[in-house]
Design a protein around this motif. Sequence first.
Motif, mmCIF file in Angstrom:
data_model
loop_
_atom_site.group_PDB
_atom_site.id
_atom_site.type_symbol
_atom_site.label_atom_id
_atom_site.label_comp_id
_atom_site.label_asym_id
_atom_site.label_seq_id
_atom_site.Cartn_x
_atom_site.Cartn_y
_atom_site.Cartn_z
ATOM 1 N N PRO A 55 0.805 -1.168 -0.087
ATOM 2 C CA PRO A 55 -0.051 0.162 0.217
ATOM 3 C C PRO A 55 0.770 1.266 0.095
ATOM 4 O O PRO A 55 0.238 2.274 -0.378
ATOM 5 N N THR A 56 2.150 1.094 0.261
ATOM 6 C CA THR A 56 2.981 2.268 0.256
ATOM 7 C C THR A 56 3.495 2.476 -0.987
ATOM 8 O O THR A 56 4.205 3.613 -1.205
ATOM 9 N N ARG A 57 3.241 1.597 -1.913
ATOM 10 C CA ARG A 57 3.752 1.600 -3.458
ATOM 11 C C ARG A 57 2.794 1.238 -4.325
ATOM 12 O O ARG A 57 3.003 0.305 -5.017
ATOM 13 N N PRO A 58 1.602 2.035 -4.296
ATOM 14 C CA PRO A 58 0.574 1.610 -5.131
ATOM 15 C C PRO A 58 0.854 1.875 -6.795
ATOM 16 O O PRO A 58 1.686 2.485 -7.113
ATOM 17 N N VAL A 59 0.246 0.838 -7.298
ATOM 18 C CA VAL A 59 0.535 0.969 -8.836
ATOM 19 C C VAL A 59 -0.265 2.242 -9.264
ATOM 20 O O VAL A 59 -1.301 2.741 -8.825
ATOM 21 N N CYS A 60 0.447 3.008 -10.255
ATOM 22 C CA CYS A 60 0.027 4.113 -10.980
ATOM 23 C C CYS A 60 -1.142 3.723 -12.148
ATOM 24 O O CYS A 60 -0.603 3.248 -13.198
ATOM 25 N N VAL A 61 -2.043 4.244 -12.195
ATOM 26 C CA VAL A 61 -3.070 4.157 -12.950
ATOM 27 C C VAL A 61 -3.255 5.605 -13.780
ATOM 28 O O VAL A 61 -3.808 6.452 -13.025
ATOM 29 N N THR A 62 -3.127 5.729 -15.114
ATOM 30 C CA THR A 62 -3.567 6.779 -15.783
ATOM 31 C C THR A 62 -5.086 6.633 -16.466
ATOM 32 O O THR A 62 -5.312 5.637 -16.925
ATOM 33 N N ALA A 63 -5.692 7.698 -16.364
ATOM 34 C CA ALA A 63 -7.111 7.653 -16.941
ATOM 35 C C ALA A 63 -7.645 8.853 -17.653
ATOM 36 O O ALA A 63 -6.964 9.895 -17.308
ATOM 37 N N GLU A 64 -8.306 8.525 -18.714
ATOM 38 C CA GLU A 64 -8.673 9.742 -19.648
ATOM 39 C C GLU A 64 -10.089 9.754 -19.882
ATOM 40 O O GLU A 64 -10.762 8.856 -19.704
ATOM 41 N N GLY A 65 -10.577 11.112 -20.229
ATOM 42 C CA GLY A 65 -12.152 11.035 -20.466
ATOM 43 C C GLY A 65 -12.796 11.747 -19.740
ATOM 44 O O GLY A 65 -12.540 11.773 -18.432
ATOM 45 N N THR A 66 -13.819 12.297 -20.444
ATOM 46 C CA THR A 66 -14.724 13.137 -19.397
ATOM 47 C C THR A 66 -15.625 12.114 -18.215
ATOM 48 O O THR A 66 -16.063 12.822 -17.486
ATOM 49 N N THR A 67 -15.985 11.043 -19.010
ATOM 50 C CA THR A 67 -16.774 10.320 -18.051
ATOM 51 C C THR A 67 -16.111 10.201 -16.683
ATOM 52 O O THR A 67 -16.548 10.213 -15.555
ATOM 53 N N PHE A 68 -14.602 10.026 -16.613
ATOM 54 C CA PHE A 68 -13.837 9.534 -15.684
ATOM 55 C C PHE A 68 -13.742 11.025 -15.026
ATOM 56 O O PHE A 68 -13.827 10.895 -13.616
ATOM 57 N N TYR A 69 -13.417 11.899 -15.387
ATOM 58 C CA TYR A 69 -13.128 13.166 -14.561
ATOM 59 C C TYR A 69 -14.278 14.308 -14.310
ATOM 60 O O TYR A 69 -14.378 15.010 -13.530
ATOM 61 N N LYS A 70 -15.335 14.158 -15.006
ATOM 62 C CA LYS A 70 -16.323 15.079 -14.994
ATOM 63 C C LYS A 70 -17.664 14.508 -14.583
ATOM 64 O O LYS A 70 -18.444 15.185 -14.153
ATOM 65 N N SER A 71 -17.984 13.209 -14.938
ATOM 66 C CA SER A 71 -18.986 12.500 -14.663
ATOM 67 C C SER A 71 -19.561 12.690 -12.952
ATOM 68 O O SER A 71 -18.518 12.733 -12.285
ATOM 69 N N LYS A 72 -20.742 13.224 -12.493
ATOM 70 C CA LYS A 72 -21.040 13.472 -11.305
ATOM 71 C C LYS A 72 -21.071 12.150 -10.577
ATOM 72 O O LYS A 72 -20.568 12.168 -9.257
ATOM 73 N N LEU A 73 -21.066 10.944 -11.113
ATOM 74 C CA LEU A 73 -21.540 9.845 -10.185
ATOM 75 C C LEU A 73 -20.405 8.797 -10.720
ATOM 76 O O LEU A 73 -19.965 7.853 -9.612
#
Length: 171
Positions: free
Chosen positions: A112-130
Motif C-alpha cells: 500500500p505504500t507503493r500503489p500501482v499508478c493508473v492513468t485515466a482519460e476521458g470526461t466520463t472519468f473526470y467530469k461525471s457526477k457519479l
Amino acid sequence: ANPGKMVMEKMISGQYQGTLIYITVQLAAKNGLFSPAFCGQLEKTSGFTMYDIDQFCFHPYGKNLLAGLCDGNGVDARTLYAIIDASFERAAILTAINMGAILVRTGAGKDPTRPVCVTAEGTTFYKSKLFKSKLDYHVRTFLGEQLDVYLEFQKVEDATLLGSAVAGLLN
C-alpha cells in the motif's frame, strides 16, 4: 488486439454508457416505469449523450433534455436517476474487477505504500457526477480490502497521445 480488452473498454466508455442508458430507459418506459407524458416525450428522442446524462445528474429539475422528459414529475425524475445511477455503478464495478484482475495476475500493487499508478482519460472519468466516486469506492473496498492490492489514479494530459508517440518511437 485483445478482444476482451476491447469489449471492456466499450462497456465502460462514455459513448457506450449513453447508449446503454437510453436503451434501458426505453425498456423501462415500455414496462410502465414512467408516466405516459414521459413516454410520449421519450419517443421523440433519438438517444442520450453523456453530456445529456451529466446535465440531468447535476440538474434533475433544470433546463436539459432529460429533465425535460420528466417535466417536473418527481417520480419520473427519481426513476430516471436510479437507472442512471445503477448504470454507473455497474461500470464502476466492471472497471474495478478489470483492474483487480490485472493486479492479481501480475502480482503488482501488493504494497500500500507503493500503489500501482493508473492513468485515466476521458470526461466520463473526470467530469461525471457519479462515476469517479463509485469507482473510488470499489477500488478501496474490493481491491484494497478484499484483494489486498492498491492503486492510485494520476491525471496525465494527453496520455493516449503521448503513449502512442512513445510506442511509435520504440518500434
